[in-house]
Design a protein around this motif. Structure first.
Motif, PDB file in Angstrom:
ATOM      1  N   SER A   1      33.319  21.748  79.097  1.00  0.00           N
ATOM      2  CA  SER A   1      34.750  21.686  78.790  1.00  0.00           C
ATOM      3  C   SER A   1      34.950  20.951  77.463  1.00  0.00           C
ATOM      4  O   SER A   1      34.012  20.403  76.897  1.00  0.00           O
ATOM      5  CB  SER A   1      35.508  20.970  79.915  1.00  0.00           C
ATOM      6  OG  SER A   1      34.984  19.670  80.120  1.00  0.00           O
ATOM      7  N   ARG A   2      36.195  20.973  76.974  1.00  0.00           N
ATOM      8  CA  ARG A   2      36.508  20.259  75.732  1.00  0.00           C
ATOM      9  C   ARG A   2      37.005  18.864  76.063  1.00  0.00           C
ATOM     10  O   ARG A   2      37.670  18.659  77.071  1.00  0.00           O
ATOM     11  CB  ARG A   2      37.608  21.012  74.974  1.00  0.00           C
ATOM     12  CG  ARG A   2      37.136  22.343  74.443  1.00  0.00           C
ATOM     13  CD  ARG A   2      38.261  23.056  73.722  1.00  0.00           C
ATOM     14  NE  ARG A   2      37.769  24.271  73.083  1.00  0.00           N
ATOM     15  CZ  ARG A   2      38.464  24.967  72.193  1.00  0.00           C
ATOM     16  NH1 ARG A   2      39.671  24.586  71.841  1.00  0.00           N
ATOM     17  NH2 ARG A   2      37.939  26.056  71.646  1.00  0.00           N
ATOM     18  N   ASP A   3      36.688  17.921  75.196  1.00  0.00           N
ATOM     19  CA  ASP A   3      37.123  16.545  75.409  1.00  0.00           C
ATOM     20  C   ASP A   3      37.626  15.964  74.092  1.00  0.00           C
ATOM     21  O   ASP A   3      36.949  16.048  73.082  1.00  0.00           O
ATOM     22  CB  ASP A   3      35.953  15.704  75.937  1.00  0.00           C
ATOM     23  CG  ASP A   3      36.389  14.284  76.220  1.00  0.00           C
ATOM     24  OD1 ASP A   3      36.770  14.013  77.365  1.00  0.00           O
ATOM     25  OD2 ASP A   3      36.368  13.468  75.282  1.00  0.00           O
ATOM     26  N   THR A   4      38.831  15.406  74.124  1.00  0.00           N
ATOM     27  CA  THR A   4      39.393  14.857  72.885  1.00  0.00           C
ATOM     28  C   THR A   4      39.084  13.370  72.700  1.00  0.00           C
ATOM     29  O   THR A   4      39.125  12.856  71.586  1.00  0.00           O
ATOM     30  CB  THR A   4      40.921  15.050  72.852  1.00  0.00           C
ATOM     31  OG1 THR A   4      41.474  14.555  74.079  1.00  0.00           O
ATOM     32  CG2 THR A   4      41.269  16.521  72.705  1.00  0.00           C
ATOM     33  N   ASN A   5      38.728  12.655  73.768  1.00  0.00           N
ATOM     34  CA  ASN A   5      38.483  11.209  73.663  1.00  0.00           C
ATOM     35  C   ASN A   5      37.212  10.881  72.895  1.00  0.00           C
ATOM     36  O   ASN A   5      37.113   9.829  72.283  1.00  0.00           O
ATOM     37  CB  ASN A   5      38.375  10.582  75.058  1.00  0.00           C
ATOM     38  CG  ASN A   5      39.651  10.757  75.850  1.00  0.00           C
ATOM     39  OD1 ASN A   5      40.739  10.656  75.301  1.00  0.00           O
ATOM     40  ND2 ASN A   5      39.518  11.031  77.137  1.00  0.00           N
ATOM     41  N   TYR A   6      36.237  11.773  72.961  1.00  0.00           N
ATOM     42  CA  TYR A   6      34.942  11.491  72.346  1.00  0.00           C
ATOM     43  C   TYR A   6      34.714  12.271  71.055  1.00  0.00           C
ATOM     44  O   TYR A   6      33.592  12.358  70.583  1.00  0.00           O
ATOM     45  CB  TYR A   6      33.811  11.774  73.343  1.00  0.00           C
ATOM     46  CG  TYR A   6      33.708  10.730  74.422  1.00  0.00           C
ATOM     47  CD1 TYR A   6      32.918   9.594  74.257  1.00  0.00           C
ATOM     48  CD2 TYR A   6      34.415  10.860  75.611  1.00  0.00           C
ATOM     49  CE1 TYR A   6      32.826   8.632  75.239  1.00  0.00           C
ATOM     50  CE2 TYR A   6      34.327   9.886  76.611  1.00  0.00           C
ATOM     51  CZ  TYR A   6      33.534   8.774  76.411  1.00  0.00           C
ATOM     52  OH  TYR A   6      33.443   7.822  77.384  1.00  0.00           O
ATOM     53  N   ALA A   7      35.769  12.834  70.497  1.00  0.00           N
ATOM     54  CA  ALA A   7      35.612  13.631  69.280  1.00  0.00           C
ATOM     55  C   ALA A   7      35.356  12.729  68.082  1.00  0.00           C
ATOM     56  O   ALA A   7      36.123  11.813  67.813  1.00  0.00           O
ATOM     57  CB  ALA A   7      36.855  14.472  69.050  1.00  0.00           C
ATOM     58  N   GLU A   8      34.277  12.995  67.370  1.00  0.00           N
ATOM     59  CA  GLU A   8      33.954  12.265  66.141  1.00  0.00           C
ATOM     60  C   GLU A   8      34.337  13.126  64.946  1.00  0.00           C
ATOM     61  O   GLU A   8      34.838  12.655  63.952  1.00  0.00           O
ATOM     62  CB  GLU A   8      32.433  12.021  66.060  1.00  0.00           C
ATOM     63  CG  GLU A   8      31.910  11.005  67.020  1.00  0.00           C
ATOM     64  CD  GLU A   8      31.875   9.636  66.378  1.00  0.00           C
ATOM     65  OE1 GLU A   8      30.899   9.316  65.703  1.00  0.00           O
ATOM     66  OE2 GLU A   8      32.837   8.884  66.558  1.00  0.00           O
TER      67      GLU A   8
ATOM     68  N   ASP B   1      22.507   6.671  76.334  1.00  0.00           N
ATOM     69  CA  ASP B   1      23.060   5.682  77.254  1.00  0.00           C
ATOM     70  C   ASP B   1      24.494   5.331  76.871  1.00  0.00           C
ATOM     71  O   ASP B   1      24.796   5.101  75.718  1.00  0.00           O
ATOM     72  CB  ASP B   1      22.194   4.414  77.256  1.00  0.00           C
ATOM     73  CG  ASP B   1      21.933   3.918  75.854  1.00  0.00           C
ATOM     74  OD1 ASP B   1      22.572   4.429  74.923  1.00  0.00           O
ATOM     75  OD2 ASP B   1      21.088   3.026  75.677  1.00  0.00           O
ATOM     76  N   GLY B   2      25.353   5.332  77.857  1.00  0.00           N
ATOM     77  CA  GLY B   2      26.684   4.755  77.709  1.00  0.00           C
ATOM     78  C   GLY B   2      27.521   5.223  76.540  1.00  0.00           C
ATOM     79  O   GLY B   2      27.723   6.411  76.344  1.00  0.00           O
ATOM     80  N   ALA B   3      27.995   4.253  75.764  1.00  0.00           N
ATOM     81  CA  ALA B   3      29.038   4.484  74.761  1.00  0.00           C
ATOM     82  C   ALA B   3      28.625   5.470  73.674  1.00  0.00           C
ATOM     83  O   ALA B   3      27.449   5.650  73.384  1.00  0.00           O
ATOM     84  CB  ALA B   3      29.436   3.158  74.133  1.00  0.00           C
ATOM     85  N   LEU B   4      29.646   6.069  73.062  1.00  0.00           N
ATOM     86  CA  LEU B   4      29.431   7.056  72.006  1.00  0.00           C
ATOM     87  C   LEU B   4      28.758   6.419  70.805  1.00  0.00           C
ATOM     88  O   LEU B   4      29.207   5.406  70.292  1.00  0.00           O
ATOM     89  CB  LEU B   4      30.787   7.641  71.581  1.00  0.00           C
ATOM     90  CG  LEU B   4      30.737   8.761  70.551  1.00  0.00           C
ATOM     91  CD1 LEU B   4      30.180  10.031  71.170  1.00  0.00           C
ATOM     92  CD2 LEU B   4      32.122   9.034  69.993  1.00  0.00           C
ATOM     93  N   LYS B   5      27.654   7.003  70.369  1.00  0.00           N
ATOM     94  CA  LYS B   5      27.022   6.569  69.133  1.00  0.00           C
ATOM     95  C   LYS B   5      26.268   7.722  68.510  1.00  0.00           C
ATOM     96  O   LYS B   5      26.115   8.787  69.098  1.00  0.00           O
ATOM     97  CB  LYS B   5      26.124   5.347  69.353  1.00  0.00           C
ATOM     98  CG  LYS B   5      24.929   5.570  70.222  1.00  0.00           C
ATOM     99  CD  LYS B   5      24.143   4.250  70.345  1.00  0.00           C
ATOM    100  CE  LYS B   5      22.891   4.455  71.164  1.00  0.00           C
ATOM    101  NZ  LYS B   5      22.357   3.206  71.710  1.00  0.00           N
ATOM    102  N   ARG B   6      25.826   7.486  67.284  1.00  0.00           N
ATOM    103  CA  ARG B   6      25.120   8.502  66.511  1.00  0.00           C
ATOM    104  C   ARG B   6      23.629   8.374  66.794  1.00  0.00           C
ATOM    105  O   ARG B   6      23.091   7.270  66.782  1.00  0.00           O
ATOM    106  CB  ARG B   6      25.413   8.262  65.020  1.00  0.00           C
ATOM    107  CG  ARG B   6      25.022   9.413  64.129  1.00  0.00           C
ATOM    108  CD  ARG B   6      26.081  10.488  64.101  1.00  0.00           C
ATOM    109  NE  ARG B   6      25.606  11.679  63.385  1.00  0.00           N
ATOM    110  CZ  ARG B   6      25.990  12.909  63.678  1.00  0.00           C
ATOM    111  NH1 ARG B   6      26.859  13.127  64.628  1.00  0.00           N
ATOM    112  NH2 ARG B   6      25.524  13.933  62.998  1.00  0.00           N
TER     113      ARG B   6
END
Length: 127
Positions: free
Chosen positions: A13-20, A79-84
């Motif tokens: 699905s699409r998610d707007t909270n994690y869009a970079e 793991d966990g939070a959004l990162k590159r």
């Protein structure tokens, strides 16, 4: 899901909270154990590539690269939070020209795990 990508055992699905990059990220919910989400592309053997992407996970996930079902390099844990994330991999010379390579392939830890993926880039490091 996005063109060129395949989901096995996962709901995309699409998610707007994690869009970079752009308006949305891709969210994959594992509806089965060993759920996978991968991009399959033609790559040239005997070269080194750099794969980078943004990702976050709930419940655990890993990223692998494989050619003809054979893993290349070490899996990377998300793991966990959004990162590159960035990883380099060398495609063996014996991999035939134009071989289909799964890069990246996200493997979710189990049913109920979620992974968010955005802004996947693949570059040739060496000719």
């Amino acid at each position: 899901g996005p063109p060129g990508w395949t989901a096995e055992g996962g709901q995309v699905s699409r998610d707007t909270n994690y869009a970079e990059e752009g308006a949305y990220a891709v969210r994959i919910d594992a509806v089965a154990d060993e759920a996978r989400f991968y991009q399959e592309i033609e790559l040239q053997g005997g070269r080194t590539y750099r794969l980078s992407f943004s990702a976050a996970s709930a419940g655990g996930a890993g990223v692998t690269v494989s050619a003809a079902g054979e893993p290349i390099g070490e899996p990377v844990a998300i793991d966990g939070a959004l990162k590159r994330y960035a990883l380099r991999f060398a495609l063996p010379a014996e991999v035939s020209s134009g071989a289909m390579v799964r890069a990246p392939e996200f493997v979710l830890s189990g049913q109920g795990s979620v992974v968010y993926v955005d802004d996947v880039k693949l570059d040739v490091v060496t000719e």
